[in-house]
Motif scaffolding. Structure first.
Motif, PDB file in Angstrom:
ATOM      1  N   MET A   1      -1.242  11.168  -0.477  1.00 30.83           N
ATOM      2  CA  MET A   1      -1.770  12.604  -0.733  1.00 30.83           C
ATOM      3  C   MET A   1      -3.007  13.052   0.158  1.00 30.83           C
ATOM      4  N   LEU A   2      -3.978  12.220   0.433  1.00 32.21           N
ATOM      5  CA  LEU A   2      -5.128  12.563   1.012  1.00 32.21           C
ATOM      6  C   LEU A   2      -5.463  11.436   1.949  1.00 32.21           C
ATOM      7  N   LEU A   3      -5.695  11.977   3.391  1.00 25.95           N
ATOM      8  CA  LEU A   3      -5.886  10.756   4.337  1.00 25.95           C
ATOM      9  C   LEU A   3      -7.169  11.397   4.959  1.00 25.95           C
ATOM     10  N   ASP A   4      -8.027  10.604   5.103  1.00 24.02           N
ATOM     11  CA  ASP A   4      -9.424  10.870   5.872  1.00 24.02           C
ATOM     12  C   ASP A   4      -9.744   9.978   6.922  1.00 24.02           C
ATOM     13  N   LEU A   5      -9.546  10.115   8.022  1.00 26.68           N
ATOM     14  CA  LEU A   5      -9.754   9.207   9.142  1.00 26.68           C
ATOM     15  C   LEU A   5     -10.888   9.664  10.125  1.00 26.68           C
ATOM     16  N   SER A   6     -11.780  10.622   9.357  1.00 26.95           N
ATOM     17  CA  SER A   6     -12.685  11.293  10.392  1.00 26.95           C
ATOM     18  C   SER A   6     -13.957  10.422  10.844  1.00 26.95           C
ATOM     19  N   SER A   7     -14.412  10.990  11.829  1.00 33.37           N
ATOM     20  CA  SER A   7     -15.854  10.321  12.516  1.00 33.37           C
ATOM     21  C   SER A   7     -15.750   8.996  12.671  1.00 33.37           C
ATOM     22  N   ASN A   8     -14.670   8.576  13.472  1.00 31.31           N
ATOM     23  CA  ASN A   8     -14.461   7.354  14.045  1.00 31.31           C
ATOM     24  C   ASN A   8     -14.124   7.368  15.352  1.00 31.31           C
ATOM     25  N   ARG A   9     -13.548   6.280  15.882  1.00 28.74           N
ATOM     26  CA  ARG A   9     -13.187   6.274  17.462  1.00 28.74           C
ATOM     27  C   ARG A   9     -11.759   6.199  17.957  1.00 28.74           C
TER      28      ARG A   9
ATOM     29  N   ALA B   1       0.887  -1.390   0.059  1.00 31.10           N
ATOM     30  CA  ALA B   1       0.093  -0.043   0.066  1.00 31.10           C
ATOM     31  C   ALA B   1       0.776   1.206   0.130  1.00 31.10           C
ATOM     32  N   THR B   2       2.045   1.082  -0.174  1.00 33.57           N
ATOM     33  CA  THR B   2       3.207   2.221  -0.023  1.00 33.57           C
ATOM     34  C   THR B   2       2.664   3.286  -1.268  1.00 33.57           C
ATOM     35  N   LYS B   3       2.307   2.955  -2.259  1.00 30.66           N
ATOM     36  CA  LYS B   3       1.990   3.763  -3.403  1.00 30.66           C
ATOM     37  C   LYS B   3       0.743   4.378  -3.465  1.00 30.66           C
ATOM     38  N   MET B   4      -0.029   4.063  -2.351  1.00 33.77           N
ATOM     39  CA  MET B   4      -1.497   4.532  -2.225  1.00 33.77           C
ATOM     40  C   MET B   4      -1.595   5.957  -2.141  1.00 33.77           C
ATOM     41  N   ARG B   5      -2.337   6.670  -2.926  1.00 29.38           N
ATOM     42  CA  ARG B   5      -2.515   8.066  -2.990  1.00 29.38           C
ATOM     43  C   ARG B   5      -3.669   8.589  -2.102  1.00 29.38           C
ATOM     44  N   ILE B   6      -4.585   8.030  -1.930  1.00 25.66           N
ATOM     45  CA  ILE B   6      -5.908   8.314  -1.366  1.00 25.66           C
ATOM     46  C   ILE B   6      -6.308   7.270  -0.391  1.00 25.66           C
ATOM     47  N   LEU B   7      -6.549   7.553   0.703  1.00 24.18           N
ATOM     48  CA  LEU B   7      -7.202   6.719   1.899  1.00 24.18           C
ATOM     49  C   LEU B   7      -8.143   7.162   2.735  1.00 24.18           C
ATOM     50  N   ILE B   8      -9.342   6.884   2.446  1.00 28.19           N
ATOM     51  CA  ILE B   8     -10.727   7.366   3.162  1.00 28.19           C
ATOM     52  C   ILE B   8     -11.120   6.240   3.833  1.00 28.19           C
ATOM     53  N   LEU B   9     -11.183   6.540   5.153  1.00 26.86           N
ATOM     54  CA  LEU B   9     -11.737   5.269   6.028  1.00 26.86           C
ATOM     55  C   LEU B   9     -12.870   6.107   6.915  1.00 26.86           C
ATOM     56  N   SER B  10     -13.564   7.350   6.634  1.00 23.86           N
ATOM     57  CA  SER B  10     -14.364   7.990   7.354  1.00 23.86           C
ATOM     58  C   SER B  10     -15.540   7.352   7.863  1.00 23.86           C
ATOM     59  N   GLY B  11     -16.034   7.430   8.957  1.00 22.05           N
ATOM     60  CA  GLY B  11     -17.289   6.938   9.477  1.00 22.05           C
ATOM     61  C   GLY B  11     -17.511   5.357   9.630  1.00 22.05           C
ATOM     62  N   ASN B  12     -16.156   4.661   9.971  1.00 21.89           N
ATOM     63  CA  ASN B  12     -16.225   3.323   9.887  1.00 21.89           C
ATOM     64  C   ASN B  12     -16.263   2.637  11.416  1.00 21.89           C
TER      65      ASN B  12
END
Length: 380
Positions: A32-40, A4-15
């Motif tokens: 480039m883009l990391l979204d870990l919002s709305s988790n615990r 996964a080292t070449k991943m550009r966008i990771l969205i795990l919001s609300g899980n």
């Protein structure tokens, strides 16, 4: 995470993911883009990104993260969203190293101490949101050097002293500049599959500008919390210093912010008169200066605000005629003028001819007559 080292966008919001944020995320060198919002997510340890990594956007909002505000991101990061967590302490000095930040949202945490002067060194900031924290002291006068700042929200803190007159130098609030986010030009369109050994399988097709992934900016506007669509952010300039302990007069220089759309100074301890210069706020759509100790008449220059759609002058000590004009005549909600000393005008259906003299003035006149009578009697 090797594949996964070449991943550009990771969205795990609300899980509903809990536990600490995996430090292995920092191994994604092309992220480039990391979204870990709305988790615990919780804890006070954060991935240590390479300062020269490609990360432009990080959203860790609406979790249970604690400790000091993290600064372990790439030096080129543009958007950092850390709101609605449990961050505390003062803002760390090395936050200023992220001097390419355009959007910094820290609202609804427990960040204390004074607002640091080093924020004025973050010369790319367009949006600075510290609403609903525990900051104290005054607003740094050098903050006015942020020439790109268009939304400044320090509401619901414990700030005090006077509102600095230097805010008149916030040039983005004086003149309109078409400032478009640089994020969309840096992240290319692509399809990304998150591996099965990660938290979930998520396929994302980015065919439009990535700024569409930005959450709406929540602003307290016209007595309600509203989501300001991201696509409209560059069209608005907001200044919200409400619900603090500011005292003294409203700076006359504030009338120079000609591009300002919304001004909220409500629920403070401001005194004096409403500045005549408010008539220069040509783009103003909303003004709330309620719940202060302002006195005197409302300035006639308010009639020059042709874009005005919301006005709240309630709970002050204002008196006299409410100005009349094309927009002011439409500001006819009685609640907008409630609990003042003696306002009159067509907006509240109170004739200015029927408004009694100010009680204090009557009392002063009565005392003066009594003193004159006593003086004349004793001189006779």
């Amino acid at each position: 995470m090797g594949q996964a080292t070449k991943m550009r966008i990771l969205i795990l919001s609300g899980n509903n993911i809990s536990g600490p944020i995996p430090t292995s995320i920092s191994n994604m060198l092309e992220l480039m883009l990391l979204d870990l919002s709305s988790n615990r997510f919780s804890g006070n340890k954060f991935p240590m990104f390479n300062p020269n990594s490609l990360l432009l956007y990080a959203d860790l909002s609406s979790n249970k993260l604690s400790g000091q505000v993290p600064t372990t991101f790439s030096l080129g990061i543009k958007v950092l969203l850390l709101s609605q967590n449990e961050f505390s302490h003062v803002l760390p000095q090395n936050l200023s190293n992220l001097n390419q930040l355009e959007y910094l949202d820290l609202h609804s945490n427990n960040i204390g101490g004074e607002i640091p002067n080093f924020l004025s060194q973050m010369s790319s900031l367009q949006i600075l949101n510290l609403r609903n924290n525990s900051s104290q002291g005054s607003i740094p006068i050098h903050l006015s050097s942020l020439s790109t700042l268009q939304i400044l929200d320090f509401s619901s803190n414990n700030l005090s002293e006077i509102i600095p007159h230097t805010l008149e130098s916030l040039s983005r609030m004086i003149n309109h500049h078409d400032v478009s986010s640089s994020i969309s030009s840096n992240v290319t369109s692509q399809i990304i599959v998150i591996p099965e050994n990660w938290f979930l399988i998520h396929t994302i097709s980015i065919a439009k500008q990535t700024d569409l992934l930005l959450h709406d900016l929540e602003v307290f506007w016209k007595k309600l919390n509203r989501g300001l669509p991201n696509k409209n952010l560059k069209l608005y300039t907001f200044l919200d210093l409400s619900n603090n302990q500011f005292s003294g007069e409203i700076p006359n220089s504030s009338g120079g912010l000609k591009n300002l759309k919304s001004l909220n100074l409500s629920q403070n301890k401001l005194s004096g008169r409403i500045p005549l210069s408010f008539g220069g706020l040509q783009s103003l759509e909303s003004i709330d200066i309620s719940h202060n100790n302002l006195f005197g008449e409302s300035p006639y220059t308010l009639a020059n605000l042709f874009e005005l759609s919301y006005l709240d002058l309630s709970n002050n000590k204002l008196e006299g005629r409410i100005p009349s004009g094309p927009q002011m005549d439409r500001m006819n909600d009685p609640n907008s003028y409630a609990n003042n000393n003696g306002l009159c005008g067509m907006q509240i259906k109170v004739s200015c001819e029927k408004v009694p003299s100010h009680p204090k003035l009557k009392e002063e006149r009565t005392k003066k007559r009594s003193w004159e009578t006593w003086f004349s009697w004793n001189m006779a």
